[in-house]
Design an enzyme around this catalytic site. Structure first.
Site: not given
Ligand code: AMP
Length: 210
Positions: A13, A88, A123, A156, A167
């Site tokens: 994404k 999410r 990554r 990360r 996740r």
């Molecule tokens: P991402 O970079 O999108 O993989 O997000 C990393 C982490 O941020 C996720 O595993 C969640 O802990 C938190 N996070 C990101 N977006 C959301 C969301 N829309 N709702 C809740 N937690 C989020």
């Protein structure tokens, strides 16, 4: 144009959002990046969410939706934006259009779980310009350094195997139902997220241009 990108962690994404953002000249909003920025700056909010993010759980809907509502008020969102990582869960999806108004399209990048762990643990990203790499499939020219700006690449904290598995579990339980929610609304497009990055991008870009 207002777009939402859905897909399990590591579905691509972020990479696709950056390419679409450039092509259509609209903002790329990653709620994960916004939260990581708070952690980096050591704000109260950052401290509050760090444990949950590092374990791969979801931050509370109130926190993330308030952060998103603030972000879309910025100037670069006037022409539209791409949401990467939001919504999410179904509750976030149900509340989203009250924040953004009608969405144009929701794109779901479909990738099987077994491909994901391999993709994510390799990554790496540039902390300075955001360019993404993979140690095996898309390595930088010089190990550990960004091709574009020379900065030291980082991994990360939540890209380790245990957290990635958690996740994925969270994705299947909470985020996957969002796909049906948008399918029922008639704005969903599902794309195969495995293959050449440019081919995947072109498939989506041409569908959006029609
Ligand atoms: P991402 O970079 O999108 O993989 O997000 C990393 C982490 O941020 C996720 O595993 C969640 O802990 C938190 N996070 C990101 N977006 C959301 C969301 N829309 N709702 C809740 N937690 C989020």
């Amino acid at each position: 144009m207002k777009l939402v990108l859905i897909g399990c962690p590591g579905a691509g994404k972020g990479t696709q959002a950056k390419m679409l953002s450039k092509k259509f000249d609209i903002a790329h909003i990653s709620t994960g990046d916004l939260l990581r920025e708070q952690m980096k700056r050591g704000t109260e909010l950052g401290k509050k969410v760090s444990e949950i993010m590092n374990s791969g759980g979801l931050v509370s809907d109130d926190i993330v939706s308030a952060m998103l509502a603030e972000r879309i008020k910025e100037d670069d969102c006037k022409k539209g934006y791409i949401l990467d990582g939001y919504p999410r869960n179904v509750a976030q999806a149900q509340g989203l259009e009250a924040i953004t108004g009608p969405l144009d399209r929701v794109i779901c990048y479909d990738v099987a779980d077994d491909v994901i762990v391999d993709r994510m643990t390799g990554r790496r990203s540039c902390p300075k310009c955001g360019r993404m790499y993979h140690t095996a499939y898309n390595p930088p020219k010089v190990e550990g350094k960004c091709d574009d700006c020379g900065a030291e690449l980082i991994q990360r904290k939540d890209d380790n195997e245990d957290t990635v598995k958690n996740r994925l579990k969270v994705y299947h339980e909470s985020t996957a139902p969002v796909i049906d929610y948008y399918r029922d609304k008639g704005i969903l497009m599902v794309v195969n997220g495995v293959g050449d990055i440019n081919d995947i991008f072109n498939t989506v870009a041409s569908a959006l241009e029609v």
